[in-house]
Design a protein around this motif. Structure first.
Motif, PDB file in Angstrom:
ATOM      1  N   PRO A  82      81.601 -25.887 -10.811  1.00 49.68           N
ATOM      2  CA  PRO A  82      82.269 -25.646  -9.539  1.00 49.68           C
ATOM      3  C   PRO A  82      83.297 -26.567  -8.994  1.00 49.68           C
ATOM      4  N   GLU A  83      83.304 -27.641  -9.793  1.00 53.35           N
ATOM      5  CA  GLU A  83      84.389 -28.739  -9.296  1.00 53.35           C
ATOM      6  C   GLU A  83      84.642 -29.618 -10.597  1.00 53.35           C
ATOM      7  N   GLY A  84      85.629 -30.791 -10.454  1.00 45.09           N
ATOM      8  CA  GLY A  84      85.869 -31.530 -11.671  1.00 45.09           C
ATOM      9  C   GLY A  84      85.447 -32.742 -11.630  1.00 45.09           C
ATOM     10  N   PHE A 113      84.360 -22.382 -10.888  1.00 48.44           N
ATOM     11  CA  PHE A 113      83.568 -21.130 -10.623  1.00 48.44           C
ATOM     12  C   PHE A 113      82.591 -21.258  -9.477  1.00 48.44           C
ATOM     13  N   ARG A 114      82.878 -20.554  -8.395  1.00 46.03           N
ATOM     14  CA  ARG A 114      81.991 -20.683  -7.046  1.00 46.03           C
ATOM     15  C   ARG A 114      81.647 -19.269  -6.817  1.00 46.03           C
ATOM     16  N   HIS A 115      80.407 -19.022  -6.407  1.00 45.65           N
ATOM     17  CA  HIS A 115      79.830 -17.849  -6.163  1.00 45.65           C
ATOM     18  C   HIS A 115      80.074 -17.616  -4.458  1.00 45.65           C
ATOM     19  N   GLU A 116      81.535 -17.648  -3.858  1.00 41.61           N
ATOM     20  CA  GLU A 116      81.623 -17.444  -2.693  1.00 41.61           C
ATOM     21  C   GLU A 116      81.952 -15.994  -2.325  1.00 41.61           C
ATOM     22  N   ARG A 117      81.960 -15.684  -1.114  1.00 44.00           N
ATOM     23  CA  ARG A 117      82.545 -14.328  -0.552  1.00 44.00           C
ATOM     24  C   ARG A 117      84.097 -14.220  -0.837  1.00 44.00           C
ATOM     25  N   ARG A 122      90.338 -17.162  -1.911  1.00 41.83           N
ATOM     26  CA  ARG A 122      89.174 -17.557  -2.210  1.00 41.83           C
ATOM     27  C   ARG A 122      88.493 -16.671  -3.028  1.00 41.83           C
ATOM     28  N   TYR A 123      88.266 -17.235  -4.358  1.00 45.70           N
ATOM     29  CA  TYR A 123      87.820 -16.347  -5.484  1.00 45.70           C
ATOM     30  C   TYR A 123      86.457 -17.010  -6.224  1.00 45.70           C
ATOM     31  N   ARG A 124      86.263 -16.200  -7.136  1.00 42.01           N
ATOM     32  CA  ARG A 124      84.878 -16.771  -7.659  1.00 42.01           C
ATOM     33  C   ARG A 124      85.052 -17.310  -8.760  1.00 42.01           C
ATOM     34  N   VAL A 258      85.891 -33.882   7.393  1.00 40.13           N
ATOM     35  CA  VAL A 258      84.759 -34.208   6.547  1.00 40.13           C
ATOM     36  C   VAL A 258      85.069 -33.292   5.305  1.00 40.13           C
ATOM     37  N   ARG A 259      84.269 -33.470   4.174  1.00 39.40           N
ATOM     38  CA  ARG A 259      84.395 -32.526   3.001  1.00 39.40           C
ATOM     39  C   ARG A 259      83.168 -32.112   2.757  1.00 39.40           C
ATOM     40  N   GLY A 260      83.391 -30.878   1.736  1.00 41.10           N
ATOM     41  CA  GLY A 260      82.241 -30.340   1.390  1.00 41.10           C
ATOM     42  C   GLY A 260      81.288 -31.021   0.304  1.00 41.10           C
ATOM     43  N   LEU A 261      81.715 -32.135  -0.161  1.00 39.38           N
ATOM     44  CA  LEU A 261      80.836 -32.821  -1.250  1.00 39.38           C
ATOM     45  C   LEU A 261      80.386 -33.975  -0.597  1.00 39.38           C
ATOM     46  N   ASP A 262      78.920 -34.166  -1.298  1.00 41.78           N
ATOM     47  CA  ASP A 262      78.332 -35.332  -0.629  1.00 41.78           C
ATOM     48  C   ASP A 262      78.698 -36.621  -1.246  1.00 41.78           C
ATOM     49  N   TRP A 305      91.408 -36.376  -6.208  1.00 45.89           N
ATOM     50  CA  TRP A 305      91.644 -34.926  -5.624  1.00 45.89           C
ATOM     51  C   TRP A 305      91.981 -33.929  -6.588  1.00 45.89           C
ATOM     52  N   ALA A 306      91.491 -32.744  -5.926  1.00 44.64           N
ATOM     53  CA  ALA A 306      91.804 -31.520  -6.508  1.00 44.64           C
ATOM     54  C   ALA A 306      92.564 -30.503  -5.579  1.00 44.64           C
ATOM     55  N   ALA A 307      93.482 -29.842  -6.435  1.00 47.23           N
ATOM     56  CA  ALA A 307      94.357 -28.771  -5.513  1.00 47.23           C
ATOM     57  C   ALA A 307      94.112 -27.587  -6.156  1.00 47.23           C
ATOM     58  N   GLY A 308      94.186 -26.468  -5.519  1.00 44.48           N
ATOM     59  CA  GLY A 308      93.828 -25.074  -5.688  1.00 44.48           C
ATOM     60  C   GLY A 308      95.132 -24.388  -6.335  1.00 44.48           C
ATOM     61  N   GLU A 310      95.835 -21.181  -6.879  1.00 43.89           N
ATOM     62  CA  GLU A 310      96.197 -20.109  -6.295  1.00 43.89           C
ATOM     63  C   GLU A 310      96.682 -20.192  -5.143  1.00 43.89           C
ATOM     64  N   ARG A 311      96.043 -21.124  -4.189  1.00 45.37           N
ATOM     65  CA  ARG A 311      96.366 -21.699  -3.008  1.00 45.37           C
ATOM     66  C   ARG A 311      97.930 -21.713  -2.740  1.00 45.37           C
ATOM     67  N   ILE A 312      98.254 -22.902  -3.731  1.00 44.91           N
ATOM     68  CA  ILE A 312      99.629 -23.390  -3.772  1.00 44.91           C
ATOM     69  C   ILE A 312     100.607 -22.306  -4.210  1.00 44.91           C
TER      70      ILE A 312
HETATM   71  P1  AMP Z   1      87.033 -28.860  -3.468  1.00 39.24           P
HETATM   72  O1  AMP Z   1      86.750 -29.020  -4.621  1.00 39.24           O
HETATM   73  O2  AMP Z   1      86.121 -28.195  -2.714  1.00 39.24           O
HETATM   74  O3  AMP Z   1      87.391 -29.943  -2.388  1.00 39.24           O
HETATM   75  O4  AMP Z   1      88.402 -27.918  -3.227  1.00 39.24           O
HETATM   76  C1  AMP Z   1      89.784 -28.347  -3.737  1.00 39.24           C
HETATM   77  C2  AMP Z   1      90.781 -27.244  -3.538  1.00 39.24           C
HETATM   78  O5  AMP Z   1      90.344 -26.269  -4.532  1.00 39.24           O
HETATM   79  C3  AMP Z   1      90.642 -26.650  -2.247  1.00 39.24           C
HETATM   80  O6  AMP Z   1      91.645 -27.299  -1.408  1.00 39.24           O
HETATM   81  C4  AMP Z   1      91.285 -25.322  -2.596  1.00 39.24           C
HETATM   82  O7  AMP Z   1      92.480 -25.310  -2.656  1.00 39.24           O
HETATM   83  C5  AMP Z   1      90.727 -24.990  -3.900  1.00 39.24           C
HETATM   84  N1  AMP Z   1      89.627 -24.210  -3.721  1.00 39.24           N
HETATM   85  C6  AMP Z   1      88.269 -24.407  -3.697  1.00 39.24           C
HETATM   86  N2  AMP Z   1      87.445 -23.480  -3.658  1.00 39.24           N
HETATM   87  C7  AMP Z   1      88.376 -22.394  -4.056  1.00 39.24           C
HETATM   88  C8  AMP Z   1      87.940 -21.006  -4.094  1.00 39.24           C
HETATM   89  N3  AMP Z   1      86.615 -20.382  -4.184  1.00 39.24           N
HETATM   90  N4  AMP Z   1      89.160 -20.022  -4.454  1.00 39.24           N
HETATM   91  C9  AMP Z   1      90.147 -20.593  -4.519  1.00 39.24           C
HETATM   92  N5  AMP Z   1      90.567 -22.040  -4.389  1.00 39.24           N
HETATM   93  C10 AMP Z   1      89.624 -22.831  -4.023  1.00 39.24           C
END
Ligand code: AMP
Length: 412
Positions: A82-84, A113-117, A122-124, A258-262, A305-308, A310-312
């Motif tokens: 779900p993250e790197g 991969f994240r099982h989000e809505r 925002r994608y899976r 705050v950020r979503g990871l501990d 850091w991580a950047a999305g 698709e968002r960019i």
């Molecule tokens: P995070 O790993 O949660 O800190 O996310 C880092 C970046 O990844 C975010 O700023 C978004 O740009 C991108 N990101 C996180 N979750 C998603 C998702 N479900 N779909 C698309 N981009 C995402």
């Protein structure tokens, strides 16, 4: 009629037109990384589930609700990453990278991969690119890593981006503050969302991230972590800010960040873009000084850091025209088709981009196709055995020997 197959919910296909924009983004990132000495790395698309449980944190949304977890045939629990950062730290420890010159500076890009809505942005299955500087607690590393993402965003020309910055302090120093925050939350429990209330003990900081109106009201007068930093953390944060200013990176301080990871400690940051809707963060990260030790490695401070992707791309929202071919080979009649294919193969081996008709089109159809592939020139094998070269820009033509074409069009 047979059922039509569709890409799974929350996933998408990237078609060639859209791929050109992605490639440009990755090329730009590769340049930014290379200039600062961040080397590409890759880790597996799945890991043992416990890596994320331990690394990302059991109280996080990611671990509680969003992981694609499965059992392999050997009964092991695996999870699509779900993250790197946790995987990179696992690789750092497993490969003994603490023996290298520190910090180790790594970059990565790939699917997560994240099982989000699913919703816009925002994608899976989505793609991230990221950078990590592992093995330095110096504010210099913080400033370098943040500047990297700032430069990438700038170079790509992403409009309307703001960098928000804060510090969470170190884990020990944070403890006292968390006690205060929990008391504040407990005192007004009935105003909070169920989700936040359930996690007061486990993860009270997440309350700052809530979009629930009642919770927001409670958080408006919650004690703020930035006012509770100890001297060392506070000095560290001041230095990071001074270095960013010296590097001409603009930021705003956001005490509610705050950020979503501990795993975050000290510096955290978020790049948000006002052109995006609800999912406005294009990238973010922070320091994670305790994570590598938590994963069984030596104490190793780090930041990343991580950047999305698709968002960019959503924020950029501009067409990128794929580069055209150097040459299109067209054939009048059928006699010369084999020659055309052989010449195309030879020219490609010499580094020229060439397309040749594979669909049995008429000469008119082939000339249309030459335009569509945006070819700089077209070589036309004529019915009588002669050939001519046409410049698709100026429309000028000249008779040529096919064997001379390579010399004629080879880029200087
Ligand atoms: P995070 O790993 O949660 O800190 O996310 C880092 C970046 O990844 C975010 O700023 C978004 O740009 C991108 N990101 C996180 N979750 C998603 C998702 N479900 N779909 C698309 N981009 C995402």
């Amino acid at each position: 009629m047979a059922e039509k197959f569709k890409a799974p919910r929350g996933t998408f296909d990237v078609l060639p037109q859209a791929m050109a924009r992605r490639e440009l983004l990755l090329r730009t990132a590769a340049e930014v990384f290379a200039r600062a000495g961040y080397d590409w790395t890759a880790t597996p698309a799945f890991e043992g589930t416990d890596l994320f449980e331990r690394g990302v944190g059991k109280s996080t949304d990611i671990v509680r609700k969003e992981m694609f977890t499965f059992e392999d045939k050997g009964g092991r629990s695996l999870t699509l990453r779900p993250e790197g950062t946790a995987p990179i730290c696992r690789a750092y420890v497993e490969n003994g990278m603490h023996k290298l010159a520190q910090p180790v500076k790594l970059a990565y890009a790939g699917p997560f991969f994240r099982h989000e809505r699913p919703q816009a942005g925002r994608y899976r299955q989505f793609h991230q690119l990221g950078a990590e500087a592992i093995g330095s607690d110096s504010p210099l590393a913080d400033a370098e890593v943040i500047t990297l993402l700032s430069d990438l965003v700038e170079e790509l020309g992403v409009p309307g981006v703001e960098l928000r910055l804060s510090s969470l302090g170190s884990l020990d120093a944070r403890r006292e503050y968390l006690g205060e925050l929990k008391s504040h939350l407990h005192a007004r429990e009935d105003e909070l969302s169920d989700d936040v209330r359930e996690r007061i003990e486990l993860n009270p900081l997440r309350a700052f991230d809530s979009d629930h109106e009642g919770t927001k009201a409670v958080m408006a007068d919650a004690p703020q972590l930035l006012d509770h930093l100890d001297t060392a953390d506070s000095e560290h944060f001041t230095e990071v800010r001074e270095l960013l200013t010296a590097s001409s990176v603009e930021y705003t301080i956001d005490p509610t960040l705050v950020r979503g990871l501990d795993y975050y400690t000290r510096t955290i940051f978020s790049f948000v873009c006002d052109r995006l809707g609800a999912q406005s963060e294009i990238g973010g990260g922070g320091r994670y000084d305790g994570l590598i030790a938590q994963l069984g490695g030596p104490h190793t401070p780090a930041i990343g850091w991580a950047a999305g992707v698709e968002r960019i791309l959503l924020a950029l929202d501009e067409e990128v025209v794929a580069p055209g071919r150097d040459l299109y080979i067209a054939v009048e009649g059928d006699a010369e088709r084999a020659k055309a294919v052989a010449l195309a193969a030879e020219l490609r081996r010499a580094g020229i981009s060439v397309e040749v008709d594979l669909g049995g089109r008429s000469i008119k159809g082939q000339m249309k196709q030459a335009d569509r592939t945006n070819a700089a020139r077209t070589l036309i094998f004529e019915a009588g055995g002669t050939a001519r070269l046409r410049d698709m820009g100026t429309r000028e033509q000249q008779p040529v020997e096919p064997a001379d074409v390579l010399e004629l069009i080879r880029p200087a």
